[in-house]
Structures are given as structure tokens and as C-alpha cells.
Design a protein around this motif. Structure first.
Motif, PDB file in Angstrom:
ATOM      1  N   PRO A 179      -1.983 -22.123   1.028  1.00  0.00           N
ATOM      2  CA  PRO A 179      -1.639 -21.523  -0.671  1.00  0.00           C
ATOM      3  C   PRO A 179      -2.120 -20.088  -0.341  1.00  0.00           C
ATOM      4  CG  PRO A 179      -3.770 -22.712  -0.501  1.00  0.00           C
ATOM      5  CD  PRO A 179      -2.808 -23.212   0.784  1.00  0.00           C
ATOM      6  N   ASP A 180      -1.525 -19.167  -1.344  1.00  0.00           N
ATOM      7  CA  ASP A 180      -1.855 -17.962  -1.349  1.00  0.00           C
ATOM      8  C   ASP A 180      -3.141 -17.616  -2.227  1.00  0.00           C
ATOM      9  OD1 ASP A 180       0.591 -17.258  -0.259  1.00  0.00           O
ATOM     10  OD2 ASP A 180       1.453 -16.622  -2.278  1.00  0.00           O
ATOM     11  N   VAL A 181      -3.938 -16.937  -1.328  1.00  0.00           N
ATOM     12  CA  VAL A 181      -5.409 -16.526  -1.844  1.00  0.00           C
ATOM     13  C   VAL A 181      -5.712 -15.218  -1.789  1.00  0.00           C
ATOM     14  CG1 VAL A 181      -7.760 -16.977  -1.218  1.00  0.00           C
ATOM     15  CG2 VAL A 181      -6.319 -18.745  -0.559  1.00  0.00           C
ATOM     16  N   VAL A 182      -5.764 -14.542  -3.105  1.00  0.00           N
ATOM     17  CA  VAL A 182      -6.014 -13.305  -3.325  1.00  0.00           C
ATOM     18  C   VAL A 182      -7.822 -13.262  -3.352  1.00  0.00           C
ATOM     19  CG1 VAL A 182      -5.968 -11.355  -4.792  1.00  0.00           C
ATOM     20  CG2 VAL A 182      -3.958 -12.713  -4.545  1.00  0.00           C
ATOM     21  N   VAL A 220     -15.366   3.982  -2.853  1.00  0.00           N
ATOM     22  CA  VAL A 220     -15.359   2.408  -3.133  1.00  0.00           C
ATOM     23  C   VAL A 220     -14.402   2.052  -1.900  1.00  0.00           C
ATOM     24  CG1 VAL A 220     -14.596   0.860  -4.449  1.00  0.00           C
ATOM     25  CG2 VAL A 220     -15.566   2.926  -5.484  1.00  0.00           C
ATOM     26  N   LYS A 221     -15.259   1.044  -1.108  1.00  0.00           N
ATOM     27  CA  LYS A 221     -14.265   0.423   0.028  1.00  0.00           C
ATOM     28  C   LYS A 221     -13.752  -0.824  -0.493  1.00  0.00           C
ATOM     29  CE  LYS A 221     -14.201  -0.627   5.025  1.00  0.00           C
ATOM     30  NZ  LYS A 221     -15.184  -0.655   6.322  1.00  0.00           N
ATOM     31  N   VAL A 222     -12.182  -1.112  -0.592  1.00  0.00           N
ATOM     32  CA  VAL A 222     -12.023  -2.362  -0.954  1.00  0.00           C
ATOM     33  C   VAL A 222     -11.359  -3.116   0.582  1.00  0.00           C
ATOM     34  CG1 VAL A 222     -10.558  -3.830  -2.107  1.00  0.00           C
ATOM     35  CG2 VAL A 222     -11.503  -1.908  -2.980  1.00  0.00           C
ATOM     36  N   THR A 223     -11.646  -4.339   0.810  1.00  0.00           N
ATOM     37  CA  THR A 223     -11.283  -4.814   2.123  1.00  0.00           C
ATOM     38  C   THR A 223     -10.553  -6.308   1.593  1.00  0.00           C
ATOM     39  OG1 THR A 223     -13.234  -4.028   3.608  1.00  0.00           O
ATOM     40  CG2 THR A 223     -11.879  -6.221   4.018  1.00  0.00           C
ATOM     41  N   ASN A 224      -9.277  -6.554   2.074  1.00  0.00           N
ATOM     42  CA  ASN A 224      -8.550  -7.572   1.680  1.00  0.00           C
ATOM     43  C   ASN A 224      -9.063  -8.898   2.729  1.00  0.00           C
ATOM     44  OD1 ASN A 224      -6.650  -9.634   1.096  1.00  0.00           O
ATOM     45  ND2 ASN A 224      -4.952  -8.222   1.200  1.00  0.00           N
ATOM     46  N   SER A 225      -9.619  -9.822   1.954  1.00  0.00           N
ATOM     47  CA  SER A 225     -10.280 -10.861   2.766  1.00  0.00           C
ATOM     48  C   SER A 225      -9.336 -11.997   2.573  1.00  0.00           C
ATOM     49  CB  SER A 225     -11.649 -11.166   2.509  1.00  0.00           C
ATOM     50  OG  SER A 225     -11.988 -11.402   1.329  1.00  0.00           O
ATOM     51  N   GLY A 226      -8.355 -12.101   1.746  1.00  0.00           N
ATOM     52  CA  GLY A 226      -7.317 -13.067   1.430  1.00  0.00           C
ATOM     53  C   GLY A 226      -6.327 -12.959   2.496  1.00  0.00           C
ATOM     54  N   ASN A 227      -5.465 -14.028   2.145  1.00  0.00           N
ATOM     55  CA  ASN A 227      -4.141 -14.093   3.111  1.00  0.00           C
ATOM     56  C   ASN A 227      -2.751 -13.684   2.660  1.00  0.00           C
ATOM     57  OD1 ASN A 227      -3.420 -15.986   1.304  1.00  0.00           O
ATOM     58  ND2 ASN A 227      -3.707 -18.123   2.570  1.00  0.00           N
ATOM     59  N   VAL A 228      -2.904 -12.963   1.599  1.00  0.00           N
ATOM     60  CA  VAL A 228      -1.755 -12.205   0.945  1.00  0.00           C
ATOM     61  C   VAL A 228      -1.827 -10.728   0.727  1.00  0.00           C
ATOM     62  CG1 VAL A 228      -0.879 -14.241   0.028  1.00  0.00           C
ATOM     63  CG2 VAL A 228      -2.151 -13.024  -1.409  1.00  0.00           C
ATOM     64  N   ASP A 229      -0.974  -9.865   0.843  1.00  0.00           N
ATOM     65  CA  ASP A 229      -1.280  -8.479   0.461  1.00  0.00           C
ATOM     66  C   ASP A 229      -1.488  -8.292  -0.969  1.00  0.00           C
ATOM     67  OD1 ASP A 229      -0.310  -8.239   2.970  1.00  0.00           O
ATOM     68  OD2 ASP A 229       1.798  -7.538   2.435  1.00  0.00           O
ATOM     69  N   THR A 230      -2.288  -7.315  -1.402  1.00  0.00           N
ATOM     70  CA  THR A 230      -2.582  -6.864  -2.809  1.00  0.00           C
ATOM     71  C   THR A 230      -2.639  -5.337  -2.888  1.00  0.00           C
ATOM     72  OG1 THR A 230      -4.348  -7.405  -4.512  1.00  0.00           O
ATOM     73  CG2 THR A 230      -5.121  -7.134  -2.169  1.00  0.00           C
ATOM     74  N   THR A 231      -3.182  -5.092  -4.029  1.00  0.00           N
ATOM     75  CA  THR A 231      -3.370  -3.603  -4.274  1.00  0.00           C
ATOM     76  C   THR A 231      -4.725  -3.492  -5.121  1.00  0.00           C
ATOM     77  OG1 THR A 231      -2.318  -3.850  -6.536  1.00  0.00           O
ATOM     78  CG2 THR A 231      -0.721  -3.306  -4.760  1.00  0.00           C
ATOM     79  N   ALA A 256      -1.882   6.217  -7.570  1.00  0.00           N
ATOM     80  CA  ALA A 256      -1.330   5.102  -7.792  1.00  0.00           C
ATOM     81  C   ALA A 256      -2.102   3.861  -7.190  1.00  0.00           C
ATOM     82  CB  ALA A 256       0.121   5.050  -7.134  1.00  0.00           C
ATOM     83  N   PRO A 257      -2.009   2.519  -7.570  1.00  0.00           N
ATOM     84  CA  PRO A 257      -2.812   1.671  -6.773  1.00  0.00           C
ATOM     85  C   PRO A 257      -2.261   1.799  -5.216  1.00  0.00           C
ATOM     86  CG  PRO A 257      -1.729   0.786  -8.742  1.00  0.00           C
ATOM     87  CD  PRO A 257      -1.087   2.022  -8.740  1.00  0.00           C
ATOM     88  N   LEU A 258      -3.349   1.417  -4.478  1.00  0.00           N
ATOM     89  CA  LEU A 258      -3.151   1.411  -3.087  1.00  0.00           C
ATOM     90  C   LEU A 258      -2.774   0.013  -2.538  1.00  0.00           C
ATOM     91  CD1 LEU A 258      -6.303   3.696  -1.843  1.00  0.00           C
ATOM     92  CD2 LEU A 258      -3.848   4.400  -2.075  1.00  0.00           C
ATOM     93  N   LYS A 291      -9.455  -2.166 -10.007  1.00  0.00           N
ATOM     94  CA  LYS A 291      -8.477  -3.037 -10.563  1.00  0.00           C
ATOM     95  C   LYS A 291      -7.756  -3.716  -9.254  1.00  0.00           C
ATOM     96  CE  LYS A 291      -7.645  -1.018 -15.090  1.00  0.00           C
ATOM     97  NZ  LYS A 291      -6.658  -0.576 -16.070  1.00  0.00           N
ATOM     98  N   ILE A 292      -7.782  -5.108  -9.057  1.00  0.00           N
ATOM     99  CA  ILE A 292      -7.116  -5.838  -7.849  1.00  0.00           C
ATOM    100  C   ILE A 292      -6.003  -6.418  -8.281  1.00  0.00           C
ATOM    101  CG2 ILE A 292      -7.265  -7.296  -6.184  1.00  0.00           C
ATOM    102  CD1 ILE A 292      -9.160  -5.047  -5.827  1.00  0.00           C
ATOM    103  N   GLY A 293      -4.752  -6.012  -7.565  1.00  0.00           N
ATOM    104  CA  GLY A 293      -3.412  -6.734  -7.838  1.00  0.00           C
ATOM    105  C   GLY A 293      -2.794  -6.413  -9.119  1.00  0.00           C
ATOM    106  N   GLY A 294      -3.005  -5.256  -9.876  1.00  0.00           N
ATOM    107  CA  GLY A 294      -2.392  -4.893 -10.819  1.00  0.00           C
ATOM    108  C   GLY A 294      -3.129  -5.360 -12.041  1.00  0.00           C
ATOM    109  N   GLU A 295      -2.497  -5.693 -13.186  1.00  0.00           N
ATOM    110  CA  GLU A 295      -2.832  -5.901 -14.569  1.00  0.00           C
ATOM    111  C   GLU A 295      -3.890  -7.276 -14.465  1.00  0.00           C
ATOM    112  OE1 GLU A 295       0.067  -5.894 -17.506  1.00  0.00           O
ATOM    113  OE2 GLU A 295       0.469  -3.973 -17.242  1.00  0.00           O
TER     114      GLU A 295
END
Length: 295
Positions: A179-182, A220-231, A256-258, A291-295
Motif C-alpha cells: 500500500p502507498d505510505v506517505v 528545514v530538511k525533509v526526508t521522504n521515508s515512505g514508498n511514494v513520491d510526495t511534495t 512552489a512545493p518541492l 506542508k506535506i503533500g499539498g493541502e
């Protein structure tokens, strides 16, 4: 027979003019971007996956396209099978000299070739090339395959070459994909800022070299530890009218969001501007929100 030879020679000459090595290579073409969609995102062994290639920035203001060649290479037949009729041009243009999709098995290559003698590709245009692959039903382990994609454009002004890739993920038959995990990990700098008035210039009657210094703490450093892309979107709200702030990625302004791919990290740096209206001592001047993943 002579007529056929002359026609073939002319055809080869046009290809040389359209797709010679005199191209401009970039990761994003001006007025000719490439988009790729894969459906389903993860396919079971023995099932089919469809890939659609589109033009992302080809609208009324784009430079018109007269020729286009899209190549998808490294089609590993131990993983993917290309069936007859499973690849097609999505361009509806009966006046084109060439508008065909082909599969060269010996080169492991799928190609879309579009050429016009006169005029240009109709605008706006989106989906242009579609291919369907059968995933080897004997695969017993989950994995993925990456297919390099090269798109060459002949516009009315220049030649452009784009490079991208198609990623197809698969799992054994009967197995469902994870399953997708953010999930993200956020590392905060100390966010400690000091304002320096600088040195008084008696000639100009003003301070020079004034400004804010964070001594490397304003990030601020954000690391994506899930298995799907995010912003990740970074917002600064100042508590003081005379002080404002903006973010950079270390070189360019972040407005804009990274995009943050799974397993990757992005860092945003807060830069303050404006002169404090009064003395500050361990005073809160604003709030940073991520803000992670938009709204």
C-alpha cells in the motif's frame, strides 16, 4: 524501380535534416515537454501495463512542431513482451508524411515517428504515443524495470532532444503491491537569527554590510521515508511587519512545493530581510510551517 529509389533517397534526406546530431540536449524542452503515465502503477506478472507519452507544454503559445521521434529502448523480453498491435500513434493527422509506431525487436526499441512536409502538428496536443506490455507470467519476485526514453523534436525554430525514463513496477501473480505510505522525517535547524546594523559610512550617512545571519541554523530538511513520491511546501509567517522571509534551495528561490521522491531528501533555507524596528533579544519573529503533500 528508379522512381522508388528516388523517393527513398528523399525520405532519408528529410530524416537527416529533422533528426541530425545538431540538437540542443536538455532535461526540459522549451515549449516541448514530455509527460509519462503508467497504468497500473504496479502490475502483476501475467498482466498488461499501458504506458502513455504526452506533450506537457504544447499549447497555443508553444513553438510549432514539424517532426517528432520518440524512442523507448532496453525493452527486456525476459520481463516485458511487446505484442503485435500493442503500440500505436495517438496523433490523428492524415496529412502527415509519417505517423507510425514500430517495434524493432532486434534493437529492443519502440519508436514513434511523426513528420510533416508542410505545416505543423495541430495545437494544442496532449497524448501522442501509447504502448502496452505483457509482464512475464513466470516472474516470481517483485521488482521494476526502467526503460530509457529519448524524444527528438524539430520545431519551426530549433531542434530539441529530451531524455526521460519509464519505470514499470511488478509483483508476482496473485500478490498485491505494498500500500502507498506517505511518511517523512523533518530535521529542523535551530532557526537562530542575528541582525547586524553594519558599519556607519560617514560619506553616505548610512549603514553598510547590514543584514541577517543565521550561522547555518536557518534550514528545514525533509526526508521522504515512505514508498511514494510526495511534495513539501515551506511557508514563513512573520510576526513583525518590517521583517519578511523567503526560502531557497541553496541556489534558487523556492516559490512552489518541492518534489521529493521516495528515499530522497530536500532542504529549504530561510532567508530574512528587513530591519527590526526595535531591539530584539531572544524574541520570536515568525513561524515556519511545512506542508506535506499539498493541502
Amino acid at each position: 524501380m528508379m522512381m522508388n529509389i528516388k523517393k527513398m533517397s528523399a525520405f532519408l534526406l528529410v530524416l537527416f535534416l529533422l533528426f541530425s546530431n545538431r540538437t540542443v540536449t536538455s532535461s526540459a524542452a522549451e515549449n516541448a515537454g514530455i509527460g509519462i503515465s503508467v497504468s497500473p502503477e504496479t502490475v502483476q506478472a501475467g498482466e498488461r501495463v499501458t504506458v502513455t507519452v504526452s506533450l506537457t507544454d504544447y499549447d497555443e503559445e508553444a513553438v510549432p512542431i514539424r517532426g517528432m521521434q520518440i524512442d523507448v529502448t532496453d525493452v527486456d523480453e525476459s520481463i516485458l513482451t511487446v505484442e503485435d498491435g500493442s503500440y500505436v500513434s495517438l496523433i490523428n493527422d492524415p496529412t502527415a508524411v509519417e505517423n507510425v509506431a514500430v517495434y524493432q525487436q532486434f534493437n529492443q526499441l519502440l519508436r514513434l515517428l511523426y513528420i510533416r512536409w508542410e505545416g505543423t502538428l495541430a495545437q494544442p496536443y496532449e497524448d501522442v504515443f501509447q504502448m502496452t506490455f505483457l509482464v512475464n507470467p513466470e516472474l516470481t519476485e517483485a521488482g521494476s524495470i526502467t526503460l530509457p526514453l529519448t524524444a527528438k523534436f524539430q520545431t519551426t525554430e530549433s531542434r530539441v532532444t529530451l531524455n526521460d525514463e519509464i519505470k514499470i513496477s511488478y509483483v508476482p501473480a496473485g500478490e498485491q503491491p505494498d500500500p502507498d505510505v506517505v511518511s517523512v522525517d523533518i530535521e529542523w535547524g535551530g532557526m537562530d537569527y542575528t541582525y547586524t546594523e553594519g558599519t556607519w559610512n560617514t560619506d553616505t550617512h548610512s549603514y553598510e554590510n547590514s543584514g541577517w545571519d543565521d550561522e547555518g541554523s536557518g534550514y528545514v530538511k525533509v526526508t521522504n521515508s515512505g514508498n511514494v513520491d510526495t511534495t513539501a511546501e515551506f511557508v514563513f509567517e512573520s510576526d513583525r511587519e518590517e521583517i519578511s522571509g523567503s526560502f531557497t534551495d541553496g541556489a534558487d528561490t523556492v516559490s512552489a512545493p518541492l518534489d521529493i521522491a521516495a528515499g530522497q531528501s530536500r532542504t529549504a533555507y530561510l532567508r530574512l530581510s528587513g530591519e527590526p524596528a526595535d531591539d530584539l533579544n531572544n524574541t520570536k519573529i515568525g513561524t515556519v510551517t511545512v506542508k506535506i503533500g499539498g493541502e
